[in-house]
Design a protein around this motif. Sequence first.
Motif, PDB file in Angstrom:
ATOM      1  N   MET A 297       3.566   2.040 -21.221  1.00 24.60           N
ATOM      2  CA  MET A 297       4.319   2.526 -22.360  1.00 24.60           C
ATOM      3  C   MET A 297       4.606   4.008 -22.236  1.00 24.60           C
ATOM      4  O   MET A 297       3.959   4.710 -21.477  1.00 24.60           O
ATOM      5  CB  MET A 297       3.559   2.255 -23.653  1.00 24.60           C
ATOM      6  N   GLU A 298       5.598   4.443 -22.974  1.00 21.58           N
ATOM      7  CA  GLU A 298       5.942   5.858 -23.000  1.00 21.58           C
ATOM      8  C   GLU A 298       5.610   6.423 -24.375  1.00 21.58           C
ATOM      9  O   GLU A 298       5.915   5.816 -25.391  1.00 21.58           O
ATOM     10  CB  GLU A 298       7.421   6.069 -22.714  1.00 21.58           C
ATOM     11  N   ILE A 299       4.959   7.568 -24.375  1.00 24.64           N
ATOM     12  CA  ILE A 299       4.680   8.308 -25.599  1.00 24.64           C
ATOM     13  C   ILE A 299       5.635   9.490 -25.606  1.00 24.64           C
ATOM     14  O   ILE A 299       5.653  10.283 -24.664  1.00 24.64           O
ATOM     15  CB  ILE A 299       3.222   8.834 -25.615  1.00 24.64           C
ATOM     16  N   GLY A 300       6.441   9.601 -26.636  1.00 24.68           N
ATOM     17  CA  GLY A 300       7.368  10.722 -26.740  1.00 24.68           C
ATOM     18  C   GLY A 300       6.633  12.008 -27.050  1.00 24.68           C
ATOM     19  O   GLY A 300       5.589  12.002 -27.707  1.00 24.68           O
ATOM     20  N   LYS A 301       7.162  13.121 -26.586  1.00 21.53           N
ATOM     21  CA  LYS A 301       6.532  14.413 -26.849  1.00 21.53           C
ATOM     22  C   LYS A 301       6.438  14.699 -28.340  1.00 21.53           C
ATOM     23  O   LYS A 301       5.566  15.422 -28.792  1.00 21.53           O
ATOM     24  CB  LYS A 301       7.288  15.530 -26.139  1.00 21.53           C
ATOM     25  N   GLU A 302       7.331  14.090 -29.120  1.00 23.13           N
ATOM     26  CA  GLU A 302       7.319  14.301 -30.567  1.00 23.13           C
ATOM     27  C   GLU A 302       6.278  13.431 -31.277  1.00 23.13           C
ATOM     28  O   GLU A 302       6.018  13.613 -32.467  1.00 23.13           O
ATOM     29  CB  GLU A 302       8.709  14.039 -31.161  1.00 23.13           C
ATOM     30  N   ASP A 303       5.654  12.487 -30.568  1.00 29.30           N
ATOM     31  CA  ASP A 303       4.689  11.571 -31.192  1.00 29.30           C
ATOM     32  C   ASP A 303       3.320  12.205 -31.431  1.00 29.30           C
ATOM     33  O   ASP A 303       2.567  11.735 -32.287  1.00 29.30           O
ATOM     34  CB  ASP A 303       4.521  10.307 -30.339  1.00 29.30           C
ATOM     35  N   LEU A 304       2.991  13.230 -30.670  1.00 30.19           N
ATOM     36  CA  LEU A 304       1.704  13.919 -30.817  1.00 30.19           C
ATOM     37  C   LEU A 304       1.946  15.420 -30.838  1.00 30.19           C
ATOM     38  O   LEU A 304       2.748  15.928 -30.056  1.00 30.19           O
ATOM     39  CB  LEU A 304       0.770  13.603 -29.635  1.00 30.19           C
ATOM     40  N   PRO A 305       1.228  16.144 -31.690  1.00 36.77           N
ATOM     41  CA  PRO A 305       1.344  17.604 -31.660  1.00 36.77           C
ATOM     42  C   PRO A 305       0.819  18.149 -30.323  1.00 36.77           C
ATOM     43  O   PRO A 305       0.011  17.501 -29.656  1.00 36.77           O
ATOM     44  CB  PRO A 305       0.445  18.068 -32.807  1.00 36.77           C
ATOM     45  N   ALA A 306       1.268  19.338 -29.947  1.00 36.92           N
ATOM     46  CA  ALA A 306       0.778  19.964 -28.711  1.00 36.92           C
ATOM     47  C   ALA A 306      -0.749  20.051 -28.768  1.00 36.92           C
ATOM     48  O   ALA A 306      -1.330  20.319 -29.814  1.00 36.92           O
ATOM     49  CB  ALA A 306       1.390  21.347 -28.549  1.00 36.92           C
ATOM     50  N   GLY A 307      -1.381  19.767 -27.633  1.00 34.36           N
ATOM     51  CA  GLY A 307      -2.838  19.827 -27.560  1.00 34.36           C
ATOM     52  C   GLY A 307      -3.367  18.984 -26.421  1.00 34.36           C
ATOM     53  O   GLY A 307      -2.602  18.370 -25.668  1.00 34.36           O
ATOM     54  N   THR A 308      -4.672  18.942 -26.304  1.00 33.52           N
ATOM     55  CA  THR A 308      -5.350  18.147 -25.275  1.00 33.52           C
ATOM     56  C   THR A 308      -6.058  16.991 -25.963  1.00 33.52           C
ATOM     57  O   THR A 308      -6.834  17.195 -26.896  1.00 33.52           O
ATOM     58  CB  THR A 308      -6.356  19.012 -24.500  1.00 33.52           C
ATOM     59  N   TYR A 309      -5.783  15.781 -25.486  1.00 37.33           N
ATOM     60  CA  TYR A 309      -6.288  14.568 -26.119  1.00 37.33           C
ATOM     61  C   TYR A 309      -7.094  13.733 -25.128  1.00 37.33           C
ATOM     62  O   TYR A 309      -6.650  13.494 -24.011  1.00 37.33           O
ATOM     63  CB  TYR A 309      -5.136  13.702 -26.627  1.00 37.33           C
ATOM     64  N   ARG A 310      -8.248  13.275 -25.565  1.00 31.28           N
ATOM     65  CA  ARG A 310      -8.997  12.293 -24.789  1.00 31.28           C
ATOM     66  C   ARG A 310      -8.361  10.939 -25.066  1.00 31.28           C
ATOM     67  O   ARG A 310      -8.047  10.604 -26.216  1.00 31.28           O
ATOM     68  CB  ARG A 310     -10.458  12.286 -25.203  1.00 31.28           C
ATOM     69  N   VAL A 311      -8.167  10.148 -24.015  1.00 33.11           N
ATOM     70  CA  VAL A 311      -7.507   8.847 -24.141  1.00 33.11           C
ATOM     71  C   VAL A 311      -8.556   7.754 -24.242  1.00 33.11           C
ATOM     72  O   VAL A 311      -9.552   7.752 -23.500  1.00 33.11           O
ATOM     73  CB  VAL A 311      -6.588   8.580 -22.931  1.00 33.11           C
ATOM     74  N   GLY A 312      -8.350   6.825 -25.149  1.00 38.35           N
ATOM     75  CA  GLY A 312      -9.237   5.688 -25.305  1.00 38.35           C
ATOM     76  C   GLY A 312      -8.450   4.437 -25.603  1.00 38.35           C
ATOM     77  O   GLY A 312      -7.219   4.457 -25.696  1.00 38.35           O
ATOM     78  N   VAL A 313      -9.166   3.336 -25.750  1.00 35.37           N
ATOM     79  CA  VAL A 313      -8.543   2.050 -26.054  1.00 35.37           C
ATOM     80  C   VAL A 313      -9.293   1.413 -27.222  1.00 35.37           C
ATOM     81  O   VAL A 313     -10.527   1.414 -27.262  1.00 35.37           O
ATOM     82  CB  VAL A 313      -8.575   1.105 -24.835  1.00 35.37           C
ATOM     83  N   LEU A 314      -8.528   0.895 -28.169  1.00 35.61           N
ATOM     84  CA  LEU A 314      -9.063   0.156 -29.303  1.00 35.61           C
ATOM     85  C   LEU A 314      -8.580  -1.278 -29.168  1.00 35.61           C
ATOM     86  O   LEU A 314      -7.380  -1.514 -28.992  1.00 35.61           O
ATOM     87  CB  LEU A 314      -8.556   0.757 -30.617  1.00 35.61           C
TER      88      LEU A 314
END
Length: 126
Positions: free
Chosen positions: A87-104
């Motif tokens: 999948m693609e996450i648009g740059k507008e979908d998350l504010p600028a920053g560093t995110y840890r990726v997980g799965v639910l």
Amino acid sequence: SEAGREKGSGKDSGGKGGGYLLQGYSFVAGSDNACFDKYLIFGEEREHNAQGSRYRVWAVRAEPYIRKDVETNLPDQKNVGMTGFCMEIGKEDLPAGTYRVGVLAREKGSGQKLYSWTNRYLVVKG
């Protein structure tokens, strides 16, 4: 789970600088994986102390992607070929920053939720 590379030019994004491509797989061991909806979760660390970390979390439903390679490598797991995502996450979908990726993983019948953080991070540029 596996995750990410930035999309920004070339055929994939049409040269528009679209966002971030995330792909990988995640399965629930010992369960029928067809019974789960999957979400990618993104945790932005807000506080870290001796008791652990606190995250601000976003969730995006993962687009299913059949993974024959996972099916071949894990023949003892049920419907494990259905555990992929792309999948693609648009740059507008998350504010600028560093995110840890997980799965639910959410079980469709009972609503039970299971989650796991990966060792992967997504850096969203402003």
